[in-house]
Write a protein that holds these residues in place. Structure first.
Motif, mmCIF file in Angstrom:
data_model
loop_
_atom_site.group_PDB
_atom_site.id
_atom_site.type_symbol
_atom_site.label_atom_id
_atom_site.label_comp_id
_atom_site.label_asym_id
_atom_site.label_seq_id
_atom_site.Cartn_x
_atom_site.Cartn_y
_atom_site.Cartn_z
ATOM 1 N N ASN A 168 -5.594 -11.232 6.849
ATOM 2 C CA ASN A 168 -6.230 -10.135 6.106
ATOM 3 C C ASN A 168 -5.218 -9.016 5.808
ATOM 4 O OD1 ASN A 168 -8.511 -8.575 5.055
ATOM 5 N ND2 ASN A 168 -8.100 -7.281 6.848
ATOM 6 N N ASP A 169 -4.423 -8.674 6.792
ATOM 7 C CA ASP A 169 -3.399 -7.626 6.592
ATOM 8 C C ASP A 169 -2.432 -8.023 5.490
ATOM 9 O OD1 ASP A 169 -4.407 -6.433 8.955
ATOM 10 O OD2 ASP A 169 -2.401 -5.693 9.473
ATOM 11 N N LEU A 170 -1.981 -9.275 5.570
ATOM 12 C CA LEU A 170 -0.958 -9.736 4.622
ATOM 13 C C LEU A 170 -1.538 -9.831 3.210
ATOM 14 C CD1 LEU A 170 0.445 -12.348 7.107
ATOM 15 C CD2 LEU A 170 1.830 -10.530 6.094
ATOM 16 N N PHE A 219 0.059 1.355 5.059
ATOM 17 C CA PHE A 219 -0.360 0.190 5.851
ATOM 18 C C PHE A 219 -1.708 -0.219 5.242
ATOM 19 C CE2 PHE A 219 -0.905 -0.834 10.722
ATOM 20 C CZ PHE A 219 -1.239 -2.135 10.416
ATOM 21 N N PRO A 220 -1.687 -1.007 4.152
ATOM 22 C CA PRO A 220 -2.902 -1.205 3.342
ATOM 23 C C PRO A 220 -4.134 -1.671 4.103
ATOM 24 C CG PRO A 220 -0.992 -2.104 2.231
ATOM 25 C CD PRO A 220 -0.532 -1.718 3.602
ATOM 26 N N VAL A 261 -0.961 2.784 -1.544
ATOM 27 C CA VAL A 261 0.080 1.776 -1.819
ATOM 28 C C VAL A 261 -0.112 1.236 -3.243
ATOM 29 C CG1 VAL A 261 1.091 -0.429 -1.083
ATOM 30 C CG2 VAL A 261 0.298 1.204 0.639
ATOM 31 N N THR A 262 -1.375 1.008 -3.636
ATOM 32 C CA THR A 262 -1.647 0.509 -4.989
ATOM 33 C C THR A 262 -1.083 1.471 -6.036
ATOM 34 O OG1 THR A 262 -3.692 -0.463 -4.180
ATOM 35 C CG2 THR A 262 -3.490 -0.244 -6.565
ATOM 36 N N GLU A 263 -1.454 2.737 -5.923
ATOM 37 C CA GLU A 263 -1.030 3.707 -6.949
ATOM 38 C C GLU A 263 0.482 3.905 -6.935
ATOM 39 O OE1 GLU A 263 -3.043 4.587 -9.335
ATOM 40 O OE2 GLU A 263 -4.536 3.413 -8.261
ATOM 41 N N ILE A 264 1.043 3.975 -5.748
ATOM 42 C CA ILE A 264 2.499 4.207 -5.669
ATOM 43 C C ILE A 264 3.255 2.997 -6.226
ATOM 44 C CG2 ILE A 264 4.430 4.497 -4.032
ATOM 45 C CD1 ILE A 264 2.491 6.371 -2.455
ATOM 46 N N CYS A 279 -1.982 -6.346 1.799
ATOM 47 C CA CYS A 279 -0.664 -5.789 1.492
ATOM 48 C C CYS A 279 -0.189 -6.323 0.133
ATOM 49 C CB CYS A 279 0.286 -6.201 2.619
ATOM 50 S SG CYS A 279 1.756 -5.205 2.711
ATOM 51 N N ALA A 280 -0.281 -7.651 -0.023
ATOM 52 C CA ALA A 280 0.166 -8.266 -1.282
ATOM 53 C C ALA A 280 -0.674 -7.766 -2.449
ATOM 54 C CB ALA A 280 0.077 -9.795 -1.170
ATOM 55 N N GLU A 281 -1.979 -7.642 -2.221
ATOM 56 C CA GLU A 281 -2.898 -7.196 -3.268
ATOM 57 C C GLU A 281 -2.544 -5.777 -3.738
ATOM 58 O OE1 GLU A 281 -5.294 -8.694 -4.827
ATOM 59 O OE2 GLU A 281 -6.346 -6.981 -5.731
#
Ligand code: KIV
Ligand code: ZN
Length: 517
Positions: free
Chosen positions: A80-82, A48-49, A59-62, A85-87
């Motif tokens: 901000n959440d979205l 949940f970034p 999440v980035t590394e995975i 998440c996309a980033e």
């Protein structure tokens, strides 16, 4: 994807990590991500970034390492959440954004403090915003199973119109019963006009122990994705367990003709990995992955298993990556299983009479000990073997010990003559050894006296090793008993009996002797 293929969406790293006390380090998450990709998970919710920097990095590394599994991140209906998440997912060739908002009146009023209309606006905003970053958008109406059915249909229709490709129906608080959950999903198929454009997914919590049952009910109603976690870890009582859903589909393919991409042989390893990383032990009787899932103790079951494993196993242990069913030796075990155990322990040539004797001893031991391990049986048999060649036999032993002094009363049979004596010494063991010397006089050096537990626990069998020396001849005795003092007496006597055998031989080497006994 075929019509009967079920997408496995694993959320161990997101909903699973929300289990109180289950947080994992970045390295551990990466290890799990590799293992789950090998397992054949289709979509992996890696975190949940927006929740923390740690989740963002995970999440980035995975998302950088996954190739055959689609990485996914969770986001509330907030810009901000979205964006976060996309980033965090941008390194992956294809990725999924999973966005959600509560739809039950209870949540809308008390948690969000909004109106149903405002929630509809949030759905439109969040799905369309996510869509700008990826085509693969999943939308969830949180607390769906306690949502007014008409409103639920309205929200789902809107999310699909805005571009969602997967509609997930969370039983957020594990409230639904299987027929209830099935009806909710069927209702969506019957009443939402654009439902054919999406994959419907289940997300079922286990508060009533129905997580897996509800996921299967959802599949029966038409869902083609299940959200689950390894070992069923997750918020409160957890999520539906991946291994249980997958093996239910595989084992009851006659009733549920669906397939998954899961390589079931890797289930056990993944389960162990998650348990060791989270520190959450797997309950012994846990379906599929519990220590006892392929263990049989009752004599009737063991006998059936040895004749045909299908008598008591609906799937093979090998199919989930467990090497072999274990016949756990305990007081319920039968003679058939005991005989097999002897063969597997390297005692293949026992006569039926000898097996009877050994089996009786084993049963006596099993009455005293909860678990009889292989080592316990080996010690018991070896002890028994020496007894056949023994000159000295222990008949009885009584020891009193404590702050007021120690004394032993011992009865021995030496070549058929029974004698009894009582001696006190420096401690109970010394008193016992003095008794033995009194009845069977000898002049040896005691070189070693060692006690160790053969198995774990306070009911463990103690093994005692004793090494004695007489005129350059070494003799080592060993014995096991749940009573350490009895084991000590037996070990000393065992060493003496071997020494007597040695005395009779003309210059035997120790190797020859060991081979002979
Ligand atoms: O249980 C739940 O409702 C969730 C959502 C975020 C999908 O985990
Ligand atoms: Zn959940």
């Amino acid at each position: 994807m075929t019509k009967n293929q079920i997408i496995i969406f694993d959320t161990t790293l997101r909903d699973g990590e929300q289990s109180p006390g289950a947080s994992m380090s970045l390295e551990e998450k990466i290890k799990i991500a590799h293992a789950f990709q090998d397992l054949g998970v289709d979509v992996m919710e890696a975190g949940f970034p927006a929740a923390s920097q740690g989740d963002f990095e995970a999440v980035t590394e995975i998302s950088k390492i996954l190739k055959t599994t689609t990485p996914c991140g969770l986001a509330r209906a907030l810009k901000n959440d979205l964006e976060k998440c996309a980033e965090s997912l941008k390194h992956a060739k294809n990725f999924r954004i999973h966005t959600f908002v509560s739809t039950s009146d209870l949540h809308i009023k008390h948690k969000l403090q909004k109106t149903r209309e405002e929630v509809l606006d949030l759905i439109k905003f969040s799905v369309e915003f996510a869509k700008k970053h990826t085509d693969d958008v999943e939308w969830s109406p949180e607390d769906a199973t306690r949502t007014d059915p008409d409103y639920l249909c309205k929200t789902v229709e809107l999310a699909i119109k805005c571009g969602a490709k997967t509609i997930n129906i969370p039983d957020t608080v594990g409230y639904a019963l299987p027929n209830d959950y099935e009806r909710i999903i069927k209702d969506l198929f019957n009443r939402v006009p654009n439902i054919d454009k999406v994959v419907v997914s289940t997300h079922t919590h286990n508060d009533l122990g129905l997580g897996v049952a509800n996921a299967l009910a959802g599949i029966s109603a038409g869902a083609r994705q299940v959200e689950c976690t390894i070992n069923g870890i997750g918020e409160r009582a957890g999520n539906a367990a991946l291994e249980e859903i997958v093996m239910a589909l595989k084992t009851r393919n006659d009733l549920m003709p669906f397939s998954t991409n899961i390589n079931t042989k890797k289930i056990s390893a993944c389960s162990k990995l998650v348990s060791s990383v989270t520190g959450f032990p797997i309950q012994y009787n846990k379906a599929i992955v519990g220590k006892n899932a392929f263990a049989h103790e009752s004599g009737i079951h063991q006998d059936g298993m040895l004749k045909n494993s299908k008598t008591y196993e609906i799937m093979t242990p090998e199919s989930v990556g467990v090497k072999k069913s274990s016949l756990v030796m305990g007081k319920h075990s039968g003679r058939h299983a005991f005989k097999e155990k002897l063969v597997s322990l390297g005692y293949p040539d026992f006569s039926e009479e000898r097996i009877d004797v050994a089996f009786k001893k084993f049963k006596d031991l099993a009455d005293k000990k909860k678990h009889v391990f292989d080592e316990d049986i080996a010690v018991l048999i070896d002890d028994d073997f020496m007894k056949d060649n023994n000159i000295i036999k222990l008949i009885s032993l009584d020891v009193s010990a404590g702050t007021k002094g120690q004394k032993a009363t011992l009865e021995l049979d030496v070549s058929g003559k029974v004698s009894k004596t009582q001696q006190s010494g420096d401690g109970p063991v010394d008193s016992i050894f003095k008794c033995i010397k009194e009845i069977f006089p000898h002049d040896v050096n005691l070189q070693l006296y060692q006690v160790h537990a053969v198995t774990e626990g306070t009911d463990a069998q103690a093994t005692v090793s004793v090494r004695i020396e007489e005129k350059g001849k070494i003799s080592v005795g060993q014995a096991a008993d749940t009573d350490t003092l009895v084991a000590s007496a037996k070990a000393y006597i065992n060493a003496l009996n071997k020494l007597i055998l040695k005395r009779k031989r003309t210059a035997p080497t120790d190797d020859e002797y060991s081979a002979a006994v």
